[in-house]
Motif scaffolding. Structure first.
Motif, PDB file in Angstrom:
ATOM      1  N   LEU A   1     -22.422 -90.189  70.490  1.00  0.00           N
ATOM      2  CA  LEU A   1     -22.882 -89.243  69.478  1.00  0.00           C
ATOM      3  C   LEU A   1     -23.651 -88.079  70.073  1.00  0.00           C
ATOM      4  N   GLY A   2     -23.776 -88.065  71.404  1.00  0.00           N
ATOM      5  CA  GLY A   2     -24.410 -86.942  72.075  1.00  0.00           C
ATOM      6  C   GLY A   2     -25.890 -87.095  72.318  1.00  0.00           C
ATOM      7  N   ALA A   3     -26.430 -88.285  72.183  1.00  0.00           N
ATOM      8  CA  ALA A   3     -27.858 -88.485  72.408  1.00  0.00           C
ATOM      9  C   ALA A   3     -28.176 -88.424  73.901  1.00  0.00           C
ATOM     10  N   HIS A   4     -29.307 -87.841  74.228  1.00  0.00           N
ATOM     11  CA  HIS A   4     -29.748 -87.769  75.615  1.00  0.00           C
ATOM     12  C   HIS A   4     -30.263 -89.135  76.070  1.00  0.00           C
ATOM     13  N   PRO A   5     -30.290 -89.384  77.386  1.00  0.00           N
ATOM     14  CA  PRO A   5     -30.742 -90.697  77.874  1.00  0.00           C
ATOM     15  C   PRO A   5     -32.141 -91.065  77.394  1.00  0.00           C
ATOM     16  N   PHE A   6     -33.074 -90.098  77.419  1.00  0.00           N
ATOM     17  CA  PHE A   6     -34.433 -90.423  76.969  1.00  0.00           C
ATOM     18  C   PHE A   6     -34.455 -90.731  75.480  1.00  0.00           C
ATOM     19  N   THR A   7     -33.644 -90.012  74.703  1.00  0.00           N
ATOM     20  CA  THR A   7     -33.560 -90.284  73.266  1.00  0.00           C
ATOM     21  C   THR A   7     -32.989 -91.672  73.011  1.00  0.00           C
ATOM     22  N   ILE A   8     -32.001 -92.063  73.804  1.00  0.00           N
ATOM     23  CA  ILE A   8     -31.431 -93.408  73.663  1.00  0.00           C
ATOM     24  C   ILE A   8     -32.486 -94.466  73.949  1.00  0.00           C
ATOM     25  N   PHE A   9     -33.260 -94.232  75.007  1.00  0.00           N
ATOM     26  CA  PHE A   9     -34.306 -95.199  75.332  1.00  0.00           C
ATOM     27  C   PHE A   9     -35.367 -95.243  74.238  1.00  0.00           C
ATOM     28  N   ARG A  10     -35.743 -94.089  73.724  1.00  0.00           N
ATOM     29  CA  ARG A  10     -36.820 -94.024  72.730  1.00  0.00           C
ATOM     30  C   ARG A  10     -36.396 -94.577  71.379  1.00  0.00           C
ATOM     31  N   ARG A  11     -35.149 -94.331  70.980  1.00  0.00           N
ATOM     32  CA  ARG A  11     -34.710 -94.703  69.634  1.00  0.00           C
ATOM     33  C   ARG A  11     -33.943 -96.027  69.589  1.00  0.00           C
ATOM     34  N   VAL A  12     -33.372 -96.449  70.723  1.00  0.00           N
ATOM     35  CA  VAL A  12     -32.531 -97.656  70.717  1.00  0.00           C
ATOM     36  C   VAL A  12     -33.160 -98.781  71.532  1.00  0.00           C
ATOM     37  N   VAL A  13     -33.505 -98.475  72.798  1.00  0.00           N
ATOM     38  CA  VAL A  13     -33.966 -99.530  73.699  1.00  0.00           C
ATOM     39  C   VAL A  13     -35.410 -99.923  73.405  1.00  0.00           C
ATOM     40  N   PHE A  14     -36.280 -98.931  73.295  1.00  0.00           N
ATOM     41  CA  PHE A  14     -37.707 -99.235  73.150  1.00  0.00           C
ATOM     42  C   PHE A  14     -38.023-100.048  71.900  1.00  0.00           C
ATOM     43  N   PRO A  15     -37.448 -99.721  70.723  1.00  0.00           N
ATOM     44  CA  PRO A  15     -37.731-100.575  69.559  1.00  0.00           C
ATOM     45  C   PRO A  15     -37.291-102.023  69.757  1.00  0.00           C
ATOM     46  N   ALA A  16     -36.246-102.239  70.560  1.00  0.00           N
ATOM     47  CA  ALA A  16     -35.768-103.605  70.786  1.00  0.00           C
ATOM     48  C   ALA A  16     -36.698-104.393  71.706  1.00  0.00           C
ATOM     49  N   ILE A  17     -37.277-103.712  72.696  1.00  0.00           N
ATOM     50  CA  ILE A  17     -38.134-104.409  73.658  1.00  0.00           C
ATOM     51  C   ILE A  17     -39.603-104.361  73.261  1.00  0.00           C
ATOM     52  N   PHE A  18     -39.942-103.633  72.201  1.00  0.00           N
ATOM     53  CA  PHE A  18     -41.352-103.453  71.862  1.00  0.00           C
ATOM     54  C   PHE A  18     -42.073-104.765  71.555  1.00  0.00           C
ATOM     55  N   PRO A  19     -41.507-105.684  70.751  1.00  0.00           N
ATOM     56  CA  PRO A  19     -42.235-106.944  70.520  1.00  0.00           C
ATOM     57  C   PRO A  19     -42.523-107.710  71.806  1.00  0.00           C
ATOM     58  N   ALA A  20     -41.531-107.783  72.699  1.00  0.00           N
ATOM     59  CA  ALA A  20     -41.755-108.476  73.972  1.00  0.00           C
ATOM     60  C   ALA A  20     -42.763-107.724  74.832  1.00  0.00           C
ATOM     61  N   LEU A  21     -42.673-106.396  74.828  1.00  0.00           N
ATOM     62  CA  LEU A  21     -43.633-105.594  75.592  1.00  0.00           C
ATOM     63  C   LEU A  21     -45.042-105.803  75.067  1.00  0.00           C
ATOM     64  N   LEU A  22     -45.187-105.908  73.771  1.00  0.00           N
ATOM     65  CA  LEU A  22     -46.501-106.124  73.178  1.00  0.00           C
ATOM     66  C   LEU A  22     -47.088-107.461  73.622  1.00  0.00           C
ATOM     67  N   VAL A  23     -46.251-108.481  73.677  1.00  0.00           N
ATOM     68  CA  VAL A  23     -46.709-109.783  74.160  1.00  0.00           C
ATOM     69  C   VAL A  23     -47.129-109.688  75.631  1.00  0.00           C
ATOM     70  N   GLY A  24     -46.317-109.034  76.443  1.00  0.00           N
ATOM     71  CA  GLY A  24     -46.647-108.893  77.853  1.00  0.00           C
ATOM     72  C   GLY A  24     -47.933-108.119  78.068  1.00  0.00           C
ATOM     73  N   ILE A  25     -48.135-107.050  77.288  1.00  0.00           N
ATOM     74  CA  ILE A  25     -49.359-106.256  77.406  1.00  0.00           C
ATOM     75  C   ILE A  25     -50.579-107.097  77.036  1.00  0.00           C
ATOM     76  N   THR A  26     -50.460-107.865  75.964  1.00  0.00           N
ATOM     77  CA  THR A  26     -51.584-108.691  75.526  1.00  0.00           C
ATOM     78  C   THR A  26     -51.921-109.751  76.564  1.00  0.00           C
ATOM     79  N   LEU A  27     -50.909-110.409  77.089  1.00  0.00           N
ATOM     80  CA  LEU A  27     -51.147-111.423  78.121  1.00  0.00           C
ATOM     81  C   LEU A  27     -51.732-110.794  79.380  1.00  0.00           C
ATOM     82  N   SER A  28     -51.249-109.611  79.722  1.00  0.00           N
ATOM     83  CA  SER A  28     -51.771-108.914  80.892  1.00  0.00           C
ATOM     84  C   SER A  28     -53.242-108.567  80.709  1.00  0.00           C
ATOM     85  N   PHE A  29     -53.585-108.068  79.516  1.00  0.00           N
ATOM     86  CA  PHE A  29     -54.978-107.706  79.255  1.00  0.00           C
ATOM     87  C   PHE A  29     -55.872-108.945  79.259  1.00  0.00           C
ATOM     88  N   ALA A  30     -55.410-110.016  78.610  1.00  0.00           N
ATOM     89  CA  ALA A  30     -56.201-111.245  78.576  1.00  0.00           C
ATOM     90  C   ALA A  30     -56.378-111.828  79.976  1.00  0.00           C
TER      91      ALA A  30
END
Length: 285
Positions: free
Chosen positions: A184-213
């Motif tokens: 559809l013509g999306a740029h790589p950063f747009t794909i990461f921001r709109r497609v990849v990041f929402p998918a990995i965000f819950p796992a990233l949030l867990v990793g960030i919390t464990l890292s901080f703790a």
């Protein structure tokens, strides 16, 4: 022979572990003895002090300075881990290159390496005559005996939490969504921001919390590089040990209980945000 004609015993799936009752009993017993009992003992010890005494110890200038340094350095380390952890997980999952398996194995070194050894190694590297320090010191950047050294030690010991939580999610992510966005013509950063990041965000949030703790409770790697100067580079966990050496058990209990409360609050917030993110994905998926 159809499945309907099979006896009931043959229909049951073979279990490697015992039944639910025995398995649940063993896990709850282990959880209670290893985790809950020490936590309950710490809470009871803190309750014996009384609210007024507890508040006086928790708000003492040296305690506040140690808590502020610990929280600030842990936040700095967590921000670095969030960025670097996603990049490392992305490289390990999306690219094939010589030595990838070795790099993947090296990610777990902070888990296997004694923290005291890590602290000694970081101190040697960032010292004025070390490999890194010889470059940074002439530039006016001092790491050893500063908050930057504390943050570096915390980041080293907690970085695998982010990588190992994000990596399996990236591996299971269906590439067809990225391909559709690309067509559809999306740029790589747009794909990461709109497609990849929402998918990995819950796992990233867990990793960030464990890292901080994990950074909040770090001790061995920090004491060698921090210098342990009161009101400057003294972390909360070290202050708790100092209070124990001074036979001030109430002071040590207050500091430890404060760190425990902060960690539990962070874990609760992380679980709430993760549940909301999963519900949002379910509605938009």
């Amino acid at each position: 022979m159809t499945s309907a004609s099979l006896p009931a015993s043959a229909k049951r799936s073979k279990r490697v572990l015992p039944g639910f009752g025995l398995t649940m009993g063993v896990t709850l017993t282990y959880l209670g003895v290893i985790v809950l009992l020490p936590v309950i003992a710490l809470v009871l010890k803190g309750a014996e002090i009384g609210p007024a005494r507890f508040w006086a110890i928790a708000t003492a200038p040296r305690t506040l300075a140690a808590l502020q340094l610990t929280l600030t350095a842990a936040a700095m380390a967590t921000v670095f881990n969030a960025i670097y952890g996603v990049l490392m997980a992305w490289v390990l999952v999306r690219y094939n290159f010589p030595g990838r398996r070795l790099l993947d194995a090296l990610v777990d070194i902070p888990f296997a390496l004694p923290t005291a050894v890590a602290g000694l190694a970081l101190s040697a590297l960032f010292a004025a005559n070390g490999w890194y320090g010889a470059i940074l010191e002439p530039m006016g950047i001092q790491v050893v005996f500063t908050i930057w050294g504390v943050a570096a030690a915390m980041a080293f010991t907690s970085i695998p939490f982010v990588i190992r939580t994000v990596q399996p999610v990236l591996e299971d992510l269906d590439p067809q969504y990225e391909e559709a966005a690309r067509t559809l013509g999306a740029h790589p950063f747009t794909i990461f921001r709109r497609v990849v990041f929402p998918a990995i965000f819950p796992a990233l949030l867990v990793g960030i919390t464990l890292s901080f703790a994990r950074s909040l409770g770090e001790f061995g790697a920090v004491i060698f590089i921090a210098g342990n100067l009161p009101f400057k580079t003294e972390i909360a966990s070290l202050l708790a040990v100092i209070r124990l050496e001074e036979y001030d058990y109430n002071g040590a209990a207050v500091i430890a209980l404060t760190l425990l409360i902060i960690a539990l609050v962070l874990l609760a917030i992380s679980n709430i945000l993760q549940a909301r993110a999963l519900r949002y994905r379910g509605k938009t998926g």
